[in-house]
Each structure stands twice: as C-alpha cells, then as structure tokens.
Design a protein around this motif. Sequence first.
Motif: not given
Length: 198
Positions: A124-126, A150-154
């Motif tokens: 969930q985090r890149l 891309h609100h579902n990916l930090k």
Amino acid sequence: MSEVATGSEPHGEVLGPDHPLVCSEFPHAPPLTYTAPLLLNTGDLTWEAVEHLVAALALKVDQAREARLFGRRGQPQQGIDVVAFLDSGPTSVYQAKRYERFTAADLRDAVKRYMEGTRPFAAQRLVVITTADASDVKVVETLAELRKSHHNLKIELWDQGQLSNILRGFPDLVVRFFGRATAEVRLILWSGHPDNGS
C-alpha cells in the motif's frame, strides 16, 4: 600638509599601542558562517550501491523487520527494486532510480510501472528513490497529482536532498556508502565533533 596628532596635543587623536595604525595586527573579524555540504554525492554511487542503500534505509528509517532486493538482472520486477516487510503496517515497496536528472515523466513512469504490474505483496506504499534532485516544480506538482489519482496507494518521493537530510541521522550509513571522510566532515559540521553520532 596634514599632521598626525600625538598624545601631547589636547584635541588630537591619541595613537596608543593598540590602535590599528600602530599595532601590527588588525582586530580579528568575527568568523564567517561555514555551512556543511548540504547534499551527499548520491550521483557517485554505483547502481548496486543505490539498491543496497535503499534496503538499508528501509531497515533504518522505516524500521522494517526485513528488507530484500527484489529480482535479479533480467527478471521482471513489477516496478519494484526493494521490498520491505514491516511489523507496524503493510508491506512497502521501493524503486531505486540512479539518475543524473529526474523529471515529472520519470515519476509518472515509475508509478505506472508498479500500478500496471501484478502488484505483488499487496503493498500500500510505494517509495520512489532517486539520486538526482527532484525539486523541479513539475515534479512536485506531478507527485501531488499522482497521490490524488492513486488514493489507495501511498506514494513518496525521496530525492538527493531528502536522502541527504535523512542520512544525517544515520552516520553509520554515511560511512558505509559514502566513506569515512565524508561522514567525518558532515558530522563535525553537524554536531561539532566527529564522535558525536547525533
């Protein structure tokens, strides 16, 4: 013709032994401000060193339980160079970019490569890490746009400046990746003494 006043003349300037015109040395000027090198020479790192630095940062900064390089040369990596498993939250993935120049297009491509892959580990985090400066207005604006879309990916971006600031707190990593001489110069100027690790 001008005359130099002496102490015997009531209205003249007395040239005592400490006067600048008499003494051999002028009074010392206050020291100039000396700023430590603000940026580490991240561009001098090899590609392999950059990847290992990213893994080390995952362990130190993100306090990962485990950080691993992901894939060997030639293997499909799904836009991931390092994967970190954290006890405190979901898995994080990292892309390492050893670039001399980092553009908004480079950032878009980095996020696209991960988002269009299989997204292993359900991260969930890149974190996109580049050795270059990424303070360009278009890069910063693109980062904000990508976060909204891309609100579902930090999504985080660590560039040369941020890496330099982060590594200030980890002198052991500065020694390991940039050499003892670099670490000592920075530590002396950061803390006043090379043995002070803060």
